[in-house]
Design a protein around this motif. Structure first.
Motif, short mmCIF file in Angstrom:
data_model
loop_
_atom_site.label_atom_id
_atom_site.label_comp_id
_atom_site.label_asym_id
_atom_site.label_seq_id
_atom_site.Cartn_x
_atom_site.Cartn_y
_atom_site.Cartn_z
N VAL A 1 0.76 -1.15 0.00
CA VAL A 1 0.04 -0.12 0.11
C VAL A 1 0.95 1.16 0.19
CG1 VAL A 1 -1.56 1.13 1.36
CG2 VAL A 1 -1.94 -1.18 1.29
N PHE A 2 0.72 2.02 -1.04
CA PHE A 2 1.62 3.13 -1.38
C PHE A 2 0.81 4.38 -1.29
CE2 PHE A 2 3.33 -0.48 -3.42
CZ PHE A 2 4.54 -0.93 -2.63
N THR A 3 1.02 5.44 -0.39
CA THR A 3 0.33 6.64 -0.37
C THR A 3 0.87 7.64 -0.88
OG1 THR A 3 1.28 7.19 1.58
CG2 THR A 3 -0.61 6.05 1.73
N SER A 4 2.10 7.35 -1.58
CA SER A 4 2.68 8.37 -2.31
C SER A 4 3.76 7.89 -3.53
CB SER A 4 3.57 9.62 -1.59
OG SER A 4 4.77 8.83 -0.90
N VAL A 5 4.24 8.54 -4.34
CA VAL A 5 5.18 8.23 -5.54
C VAL A 5 6.63 7.77 -4.57
CG1 VAL A 5 6.65 8.90 -7.36
CG2 VAL A 5 4.00 9.28 -7.35
#
Length: 72
Positions: free
Chosen positions: A18-22
């Motif tokens: 789960v990645f909330t930003s680049v």
């Protein structure tokens, strides 16, 4: 080989992440690369280029004949 690498990084690191930003995504990729490169293994082809190309040609011929058979 490139496709295999992207399959592995997707299955082993990216799919469940789960990645909330680049920047988080980039960090995850960098971590995977660092871990992956700790014990690099060269890929050794077990078939000659000619054998591989002949197999591709045979597969294309079979696919073409099956597609032509369903069109008629």
């Amino acid at each position: 080989m490139v496709e295999r690498f992207f399959r592995d990084i997707t299955a082993e690191r990216l799919r469940r992440g789960v990645f909330t930003s680049v920047p988080e995504l980039i960090a995850a990729i960098d971590e995977y690369l660092a871990h992956h490169n700790t014990k690099p293994k060269p890929f050794i082809w077990t078939r000659s280029a000619r054998d591989i190309l002949q197999k591709v040609i045979r597969a294309n011929q079979r696919l073409s004949s099956k597609q032509n058979g369903t069109l008629h």
